[in-house]
Design a protein around this motif. Sequence first.
Motif, PDB file in Angstrom:
ATOM      1  N   ARG A 166       0.838  -1.207   0.000  1.00  0.00           N
ATOM      2  CA  ARG A 166       0.000   0.000   0.000  1.00  0.00           C
ATOM      3  C   ARG A 166       0.875   1.261   0.000  1.00  0.00           C
ATOM      4  O   ARG A 166       0.522   2.264  -0.604  1.00  0.00           O
ATOM      5  CB  ARG A 166      -0.911   0.008   1.236  1.00  0.00           C
ATOM      6  N   PHE A 167       1.992   1.203   0.678  1.00  0.00           N
ATOM      7  CA  PHE A 167       2.890   2.349   0.759  1.00  0.00           C
ATOM      8  C   PHE A 167       3.363   2.761  -0.634  1.00  0.00           C
ATOM      9  O   PHE A 167       3.383   3.947  -0.978  1.00  0.00           O
ATOM     10  CB  PHE A 167       4.086   2.008   1.647  1.00  0.00           C
ATOM     11  N   PHE A 168       3.734   1.780  -1.458  1.00  0.00           N
ATOM     12  CA  PHE A 168       4.224   2.082  -2.799  1.00  0.00           C
ATOM     13  C   PHE A 168       3.092   2.291  -3.801  1.00  0.00           C
ATOM     14  O   PHE A 168       3.334   2.750  -4.918  1.00  0.00           O
ATOM     15  CB  PHE A 168       5.147   0.969  -3.285  1.00  0.00           C
ATOM     16  N   ALA A 169       1.863   1.953  -3.417  1.00  0.00           N
ATOM     17  CA  ALA A 169       0.739   2.104  -4.343  1.00  0.00           C
ATOM     18  C   ALA A 169       0.332   3.554  -4.529  1.00  0.00           C
ATOM     19  O   ALA A 169      -0.265   3.910  -5.542  1.00  0.00           O
ATOM     20  CB  ALA A 169      -0.458   1.297  -3.838  1.00  0.00           C
ATOM     21  N   ASP A 170       0.662   4.387  -3.566  1.00  0.00           N
ATOM     22  CA  ASP A 170       0.189   5.774  -3.592  1.00  0.00           C
ATOM     23  C   ASP A 170       1.366   6.724  -3.414  1.00  0.00           C
ATOM     24  O   ASP A 170       1.783   7.012  -2.297  1.00  0.00           O
ATOM     25  CB  ASP A 170      -0.837   5.984  -2.475  1.00  0.00           C
ATOM     26  N   THR A 171       1.918   7.203  -4.525  1.00  0.00           N
ATOM     27  CA  THR A 171       3.036   8.146  -4.473  1.00  0.00           C
ATOM     28  C   THR A 171       2.503   9.548  -4.176  1.00  0.00           C
ATOM     29  O   THR A 171       1.619  10.040  -4.885  1.00  0.00           O
ATOM     30  CB  THR A 171       3.796   8.170  -5.806  1.00  0.00           C
ATOM     31  N   PRO A 172       3.007  10.224  -3.139  1.00  0.00           N
ATOM     32  CA  PRO A 172       2.533  11.563  -2.810  1.00  0.00           C
ATOM     33  C   PRO A 172       2.744  12.530  -3.981  1.00  0.00           C
ATOM     34  O   PRO A 172       3.799  12.523  -4.614  1.00  0.00           O
ATOM     35  CB  PRO A 172       3.399  11.963  -1.606  1.00  0.00           C
ATOM     36  N   PRO A 173       1.749  13.358  -4.283  1.00  0.00           N
ATOM     37  CA  PRO A 173       1.903  14.343  -5.360  1.00  0.00           C
ATOM     38  C   PRO A 173       3.120  15.252  -5.163  1.00  0.00           C
ATOM     39  O   PRO A 173       3.748  15.669  -6.141  1.00  0.00           O
ATOM     40  CB  PRO A 173       0.592  15.138  -5.301  1.00  0.00           C
ATOM     41  N   SER A 174       3.455  15.536  -3.906  1.00  0.00           N
ATOM     42  CA  SER A 174       4.619  16.387  -3.645  1.00  0.00           C
ATOM     43  C   SER A 174       5.903  15.752  -4.156  1.00  0.00           C
ATOM     44  O   SER A 174       6.806  16.449  -4.636  1.00  0.00           O
ATOM     45  CB  SER A 174       4.738  16.675  -2.142  1.00  0.00           C
ATOM     46  N   LEU A 175       5.980  14.424  -4.081  1.00  0.00           N
ATOM     47  CA  LEU A 175       7.166  13.725  -4.564  1.00  0.00           C
ATOM     48  C   LEU A 175       7.237  13.785  -6.091  1.00  0.00           C
ATOM     49  O   LEU A 175       8.320  13.965  -6.665  1.00  0.00           O
ATOM     50  CB  LEU A 175       7.137  12.266  -4.089  1.00  0.00           C
ATOM     51  N   VAL A 176       6.087  13.652  -6.727  1.00  0.00           N
ATOM     52  CA  VAL A 176       6.033  13.758  -8.184  1.00  0.00           C
ATOM     53  C   VAL A 176       6.444  15.164  -8.617  1.00  0.00           C
ATOM     54  O   VAL A 176       7.193  15.342  -9.583  1.00  0.00           O
ATOM     55  CB  VAL A 176       4.623  13.411  -8.700  1.00  0.00           C
ATOM     56  N   ASP A 177       5.973  16.165  -7.889  1.00  0.00           N
ATOM     57  CA  ASP A 177       6.341  17.551  -8.207  1.00  0.00           C
ATOM     58  C   ASP A 177       7.847  17.769  -8.045  1.00  0.00           C
ATOM     59  O   ASP A 177       8.486  18.459  -8.864  1.00  0.00           O
ATOM     60  CB  ASP A 177       5.587  18.518  -7.298  1.00  0.00           C
ATOM     61  N   GLN A 178       8.430  17.188  -6.993  1.00  0.00           N
ATOM     62  CA  GLN A 178       9.877  17.313  -6.782  1.00  0.00           C
ATOM     63  C   GLN A 178      10.650  16.632  -7.897  1.00  0.00           C
ATOM     64  O   GLN A 178      11.686  17.138  -8.350  1.00  0.00           O
ATOM     65  CB  GLN A 178      10.267  16.706  -5.433  1.00  0.00           C
ATOM     66  N   ALA A 179      10.148  15.482  -8.356  1.00  0.00           N
ATOM     67  CA  ALA A 179      10.815  14.769  -9.451  1.00  0.00           C
ATOM     68  C   ALA A 179      10.759  15.597 -10.734  1.00  0.00           C
ATOM     69  O   ALA A 179      11.739  15.674 -11.478  1.00  0.00           O
ATOM     70  CB  ALA A 179      10.169  13.410  -9.663  1.00  0.00           C
ATOM     71  N   ALA A 180       9.620  16.220 -11.000  1.00  0.00           N
ATOM     72  CA  ALA A 180       9.493  17.056 -12.196  1.00  0.00           C
ATOM     73  C   ALA A 180      10.427  18.264 -12.121  1.00  0.00           C
ATOM     74  O   ALA A 180      11.064  18.631 -13.119  1.00  0.00           O
ATOM     75  CB  ALA A 180       8.044  17.517 -12.358  1.00  0.00           C
ATOM     76  N   ALA A 181      10.513  18.855 -10.945  1.00  0.00           N
ATOM     77  CA  ALA A 181      11.416  20.002 -10.768  1.00  0.00           C
ATOM     78  C   ALA A 181      12.871  19.577 -10.917  1.00  0.00           C
ATOM     79  O   ALA A 181      13.692  20.306 -11.484  1.00  0.00           O
ATOM     80  CB  ALA A 181      11.185  20.642  -9.403  1.00  0.00           C
ATOM     81  N   THR A 182      13.202  18.398 -10.403  1.00  0.00           N
ATOM     82  CA  THR A 182      14.562  17.869 -10.529  1.00  0.00           C
ATOM     83  C   THR A 182      14.905  17.607 -11.988  1.00  0.00           C
ATOM     84  O   THR A 182      15.997  17.936 -12.461  1.00  0.00           O
ATOM     85  CB  THR A 182      14.708  16.570  -9.715  1.00  0.00           C
ATOM     86  N   LEU A 183      13.959  17.037 -12.716  1.00  0.00           N
ATOM     87  CA  LEU A 183      14.170  16.788 -14.141  1.00  0.00           C
ATOM     88  C   LEU A 183      14.366  18.102 -14.889  1.00  0.00           C
ATOM     89  O   LEU A 183      15.276  18.225 -15.726  1.00  0.00           O
ATOM     90  CB  LEU A 183      12.987  16.016 -14.716  1.00  0.00           C
ATOM     91  N   ALA A 184      13.536  19.081 -14.587  1.00  0.00           N
ATOM     92  CA  ALA A 184      13.639  20.383 -15.265  1.00  0.00           C
ATOM     93  C   ALA A 184      14.993  21.033 -14.997  1.00  0.00           C
ATOM     94  O   ALA A 184      15.639  21.561 -15.912  1.00  0.00           O
ATOM     95  CB  ALA A 184      12.511  21.298 -14.800  1.00  0.00           C
ATOM     96  N   THR A 185      15.434  20.982 -13.743  1.00  0.00           N
ATOM     97  CA  THR A 185      16.723  21.572 -13.381  1.00  0.00           C
ATOM     98  C   THR A 185      17.872  20.844 -14.080  1.00  0.00           C
ATOM     99  O   THR A 185      18.795  21.468 -14.613  1.00  0.00           O
ATOM    100  CB  THR A 185      16.931  21.527 -11.861  1.00  0.00           C
ATOM    101  N   GLY A 186      17.802  19.526 -14.079  1.00  0.00           N
ATOM    102  CA  GLY A 186      18.858  18.741 -14.704  1.00  0.00           C
ATOM    103  C   GLY A 186      18.976  18.994 -16.186  1.00  0.00           C
ATOM    104  O   GLY A 186      20.085  19.197 -16.716  1.00  0.00           O
ATOM    105  N   LEU A 187      17.845  19.001 -16.877  1.00  0.00           N
ATOM    106  CA  LEU A 187      17.878  19.221 -18.318  1.00  0.00           C
ATOM    107  C   LEU A 187      18.356  20.633 -18.652  1.00  0.00           C
ATOM    108  O   LEU A 187      19.094  20.837 -19.620  1.00  0.00           O
ATOM    109  CB  LEU A 187      16.498  18.968 -18.923  1.00  0.00           C
ATOM    110  N   SER A 188      17.941  21.603 -17.844  1.00  0.00           N
ATOM    111  CA  SER A 188      18.390  22.976 -18.099  1.00  0.00           C
ATOM    112  C   SER A 188      19.881  23.138 -17.854  1.00  0.00           C
ATOM    113  O   SER A 188      20.522  24.029 -18.425  1.00  0.00           O
ATOM    114  CB  SER A 188      17.613  23.954 -17.223  1.00  0.00           C
ATOM    115  N   ASP A 189      20.455  22.260 -17.020  1.00  0.00           N
ATOM    116  CA  ASP A 189      21.892  22.306 -16.741  1.00  0.00           C
ATOM    117  C   ASP A 189      22.707  21.445 -17.698  1.00  0.00           C
ATOM    118  O   ASP A 189      23.926  21.316 -17.538  1.00  0.00           O
ATOM    119  CB  ASP A 189      22.167  21.865 -15.309  1.00  0.00           C
TER     120      ASP A 189
END
Length: 217
Positions: A166-189
């Motif tokens: 159950r823990f892995f079944a529901d990823t918090p939206p905040s974590l998804v947002d952090q991953a998207a921000a990390t991807l954006a930062t990485g690609l821009s760099d």
Amino acid sequence: MNAEITRVIRSAQQQIAAQAADNRFLELLEAGIVSRERLRRLAGELYPLVLSDRRSFALLASRFPTAPAGDLWLAMADGEGQALTLLLDFAAALNLTERQLRRYEPTPAAQAYPAYLAQVSLYGTRSDVALALLANVTESGGCSARVADALQSTYGFDDKAVGHFRFFADTPPSLVDQAAATLATGLSDGDDPVAAVRTARMVHAYESMFWNTLAGR
């Protein structure tokens, strides 16, 4: 998400969809024909996997400590620590102790996924694992939910015993947002989007290998 991030995520999802195959282990589990011994094997394979993933995310946090990447990897490492505790509840429902989990001899094919993640965590970019999370989160979470549902409805496990899934079944939206921000930062760099898409595809393939190995394929 900006257009570039959306394009990269869609590219990864398209490649993943092209290689998608049925999860035979889930089919067997939902049919109620996975033996208790094979469930014990599932716990045994998950134990070193979770330990390895926790170290991998901690390594990423040490390599990329600034926000948003550092916050993401620390949160994921902490999550793996919580998942480990919950996994022990699943093991206990199968009459397995943590000492027995430590002594379990893992299957090489089942451990290919954490080995690959460790490799990427050591040598890859911040975008690689971030995109793998974003591209695979829906399918991976759905798989965990189906495992939990089947264990409860077909095998009679209680809420505590399936807490790990159950823990892995529901990823918090905040974590998804952090991953998207990390991807954006990485690609821009300057991170390579082609390599990131490749990593996402490989992570999916190795996760599929994990389940197929447990199914005996």
